[in-house]
Design a protein around this motif. Structure first.
Motif, PDB file in Angstrom:
ATOM      1  N   TYR A 250      24.025  33.106  46.082  1.00  0.00           N
ATOM      2  CA  TYR A 250      25.343  33.810  45.657  1.00  0.00           C
ATOM      3  C   TYR A 250      25.371  33.587  44.277  1.00  0.00           C
ATOM      4  CZ  TYR A 250      27.485  32.535  50.134  1.00  0.00           C
ATOM      5  OH  TYR A 250      28.193  32.632  51.330  1.00  0.00           O
TER       6      TYR A 250
ATOM      7  N   GLN B  33      27.950  34.010  40.471  1.00  0.00           N
ATOM      8  CA  GLN B  33      29.235  33.437  40.247  1.00  0.00           C
ATOM      9  C   GLN B  33      29.473  33.566  38.859  1.00  0.00           C
ATOM     10  OE1 GLN B  33      30.153  29.218  40.445  1.00  0.00           O
ATOM     11  NE2 GLN B  33      32.146  29.774  40.993  1.00  0.00           N
TER      12      GLN B  33
ATOM     13  N   LYS C 244      35.600  32.955  38.719  1.00  0.00           N
ATOM     14  CA  LYS C 244      35.532  33.642  40.186  1.00  0.00           C
ATOM     15  C   LYS C 244      34.772  32.705  40.834  1.00  0.00           C
ATOM     16  CE  LYS C 244      37.437  37.667  38.762  1.00  0.00           C
ATOM     17  NZ  LYS C 244      38.562  38.016  39.154  1.00  0.00           N
ATOM     18  N   GLY C 245      34.965  32.801  42.095  1.00  0.00           N
ATOM     19  CA  GLY C 245      34.287  32.145  43.448  1.00  0.00           C
ATOM     20  C   GLY C 245      33.096  32.824  43.554  1.00  0.00           C
ATOM     21  N   PRO C 246      32.171  31.945  44.053  1.00  0.00           N
ATOM     22  CA  PRO C 246      30.865  32.421  44.558  1.00  0.00           C
ATOM     23  C   PRO C 246      30.894  33.868  45.397  1.00  0.00           C
ATOM     24  CG  PRO C 246      30.703  30.112  44.709  1.00  0.00           C
ATOM     25  CD  PRO C 246      32.224  30.580  44.536  1.00  0.00           C
TER      26      PRO C 246
ATOM     27  N   PHE D 197      23.574  30.537  42.751  1.00  0.00           N
ATOM     28  CA  PHE D 197      23.300  29.582  43.692  1.00  0.00           C
ATOM     29  C   PHE D 197      22.540  29.857  44.842  1.00  0.00           C
ATOM     30  CE2 PHE D 197      26.363  26.470  41.457  1.00  0.00           C
ATOM     31  CZ  PHE D 197      27.354  27.188  40.977  1.00  0.00           C
TER      32      PHE D 197
ATOM     33  N   PHE E 104      21.954  27.054  55.140  1.00  0.00           N
ATOM     34  CA  PHE E 104      22.954  26.543  56.576  1.00  0.00           C
ATOM     35  C   PHE E 104      22.344  25.838  57.311  1.00  0.00           C
ATOM     36  CE2 PHE E 104      26.659  27.208  58.833  1.00  0.00           C
ATOM     37  CZ  PHE E 104      26.380  27.194  60.260  1.00  0.00           C
TER      38      PHE E 104
ATOM     39  N   ASN F 283      27.669  23.884  58.046  1.00  0.00           N
ATOM     40  CA  ASN F 283      28.197  24.598  56.828  1.00  0.00           C
ATOM     41  C   ASN F 283      26.999  24.909  55.808  1.00  0.00           C
ATOM     42  OD1 ASN F 283      28.115  22.019  55.173  1.00  0.00           O
ATOM     43  ND2 ASN F 283      29.264  21.463  57.003  1.00  0.00           N
ATOM     44  N   LEU F 284      27.202  25.500  54.553  1.00  0.00           N
ATOM     45  CA  LEU F 284      26.442  26.066  53.753  1.00  0.00           C
ATOM     46  C   LEU F 284      26.265  24.672  52.652  1.00  0.00           C
ATOM     47  CD1 LEU F 284      27.403  29.527  52.644  1.00  0.00           C
ATOM     48  CD2 LEU F 284      25.274  28.726  53.809  1.00  0.00           C
TER      49      LEU F 284
ATOM     50  N   PHE G  60      24.853  23.807  48.922  1.00  0.00           N
ATOM     51  CA  PHE G  60      24.504  24.657  47.965  1.00  0.00           C
ATOM     52  C   PHE G  60      23.388  23.848  46.725  1.00  0.00           C
ATOM     53  CE2 PHE G  60      27.075  28.355  47.759  1.00  0.00           C
ATOM     54  CZ  PHE G  60      27.942  27.935  48.749  1.00  0.00           C
ATOM     55  N   GLY G  61      22.600  24.821  46.278  1.00  0.00           N
ATOM     56  CA  GLY G  61      21.868  24.098  45.138  1.00  0.00           C
ATOM     57  C   GLY G  61      22.819  23.813  43.828  1.00  0.00           C
ATOM     58  N   LYS G  62      22.240  23.142  42.814  1.00  0.00           N
ATOM     59  CA  LYS G  62      22.968  23.120  41.661  1.00  0.00           C
ATOM     60  C   LYS G  62      23.284  24.246  40.768  1.00  0.00           C
ATOM     61  CE  LYS G  62      22.279  18.111  41.082  1.00  0.00           C
ATOM     62  NZ  LYS G  62      21.950  16.887  40.372  1.00  0.00           N
TER      63      LYS G  62
ATOM     64  N   TYR H  69      35.852  23.342  49.098  1.00  0.00           N
ATOM     65  CA  TYR H  69      34.634  22.874  48.378  1.00  0.00           C
ATOM     66  C   TYR H  69      35.212  22.318  47.225  1.00  0.00           C
ATOM     67  CZ  TYR H  69      31.216  24.973  51.226  1.00  0.00           C
ATOM     68  OH  TYR H  69      30.520  25.498  52.711  1.00  0.00           O
TER      69      TYR H  69
ATOM     70  N   GLY I  14      26.784  22.650  41.792  1.00  0.00           N
ATOM     71  CA  GLY I  14      27.023  23.687  43.022  1.00  0.00           C
ATOM     72  C   GLY I  14      28.245  23.119  43.780  1.00  0.00           C
TER      73      GLY I  14
ATOM     74  N   LEU J 169      37.400  25.366  45.443  1.00  0.00           N
ATOM     75  CA  LEU J 169      37.282  26.555  46.091  1.00  0.00           C
ATOM     76  C   LEU J 169      37.704  26.317  47.754  1.00  0.00           C
ATOM     77  CD1 LEU J 169      33.716  27.318  44.566  1.00  0.00           C
ATOM     78  CD2 LEU J 169      35.762  28.510  43.894  1.00  0.00           C
TER      79      LEU J 169
ATOM     80  N   TYR K  77      30.869  34.316  54.748  1.00  0.00           N
ATOM     81  CA  TYR K  77      31.573  33.117  53.776  1.00  0.00           C
ATOM     82  C   TYR K  77      32.237  34.000  52.895  1.00  0.00           C
ATOM     83  CZ  TYR K  77      30.128  28.435  55.412  1.00  0.00           C
ATOM     84  OH  TYR K  77      29.671  27.440  55.948  1.00  0.00           O
TER      85      TYR K  77
ATOM     86  N   GLY L 256      37.411  31.893  47.596  1.00  0.00           N
ATOM     87  CA  GLY L 256      38.589  32.401  46.525  1.00  0.00           C
ATOM     88  C   GLY L 256      38.281  32.186  45.358  1.00  0.00           C
ATOM     89  N   SER L 257      38.967  32.637  44.294  1.00  0.00           N
ATOM     90  CA  SER L 257      38.436  32.398  42.880  1.00  0.00           C
ATOM     91  C   SER L 257      38.895  30.939  42.397  1.00  0.00           C
ATOM     92  CB  SER L 257      39.257  33.126  42.001  1.00  0.00           C
ATOM     93  OG  SER L 257      39.388  34.714  41.959  1.00  0.00           O
TER      94      SER L 257
END
Lengths: 114, 115
Positions: free
Chosen positions: A36, A38, A42-44, A89, A93, A101-102, A104-106, B35, B42, B91, B104, B107-108
């Motif tokens: 992803y 980002q 904004k969102g990823p 990121f 899954f 669910n997903l 995520f890395g940092k 999230y 992350g 999020l 997936y 949103g912002s």
């Protein structure tokens, strides 16, 4: 333990260079690995993704390399541009509970210098 | 296709106050996720809904966080009382189905600052 480890934390690359971000995982049950992008505020947003039965996937300037035996995967950005400056990121899954669910890395903050 | 809508965009509250965030997922998406993204980290899943039922809330601090998804569409996440460590971006994401990682859309986010 369900965890995805990402490195480096930050990366500075000159315009036109190659950006490489690495991720490693432990859980062999992971079966989908997206990256992803980002931007601030904004969102990823999904950039590119791979499944473990494929060793490499390329979309334009973005390539995922996947090493199932080493449980590692990486993102390569060729000909990096200032517009690529963002936080990246990796994720994985995994099924858990009733669905999954997903994880995520940092994140890696990429800065591409003009 | 309209994206995932979230409001408010920003919120500043004092510790021990309450706050609520709202999310409207992409039309037709059955699965909705909240999230928490702490600065420099992350996103971490708080809760996952399939239609209007909870399928995973194992990482939700239930003593202070609550969430609901009315009629399988909109969702609200509430924090009461807030702590300083709750400062983060919240999020919301949705996907067509919860059985894979595909589709997936995030949103912002809502940036929460607890002072």
């Amino acid at each position: 333990q369900q965890q995805v480890k990402q490195s480096p934390q930050s990366l500075i690359v000159q315009k036109g260079g190659i950006s490489i971000i690495n991720c490693a995982y432990e859980n062999t049950a992971f079966d989908y690995f997206p990256w992803y992008q980002q931007f601030p505020g904004k969102g990823p947003a999904l950039l590119i993704a791979i499944r473990p039965d494929v060793s490499e996937k390329k979309e334009g300037r973005f390539t995922i390399s996947f090493n199932k035996s080493a449980k590692q995967f990486s993102l390569h950005i060729m000909d990096s541009q200032p517009g690529d400056s963002a936080t990246y990121f990796c994720a994985a899954f995994a099924y858990g509970g009733s669905q999954g669910n997903l994880i995520f890395g940092k994140g890696t903050k990429l800065s591409v210098k003009p | 296709e309209a994206g995932v809508a979230q409001s408010p965009r920003y919120k500043i509250i004092e510790k021990r106050q309450s706050v609520a965030f709202w999310c409207n997922p992409i039309s037709g998406h059955a699965t909705l996720y909240w999230y928490q993204q702490i600065l420099g980290q992350g996103p971490k899943l708080l809760i996952q809904f399939q239609n209007n039922g909870v399928v995973d809330d194992s990482q939700l601090p239930k003593d202070r966080f609550s969430a609901e998804r009315l009629k399988g569409v909109d969702s609200t996440l509430k924090i009461q009382p807030a702590k300083l460590e709750d400062s983060a971006v919240y999020l919301c994401a949705s996907s067509p189905a919860g059985g894979s990682g595909y589709g997936y859309t995030f949103g912002s986010g809502t940036r929460l600052t607890v002072v």
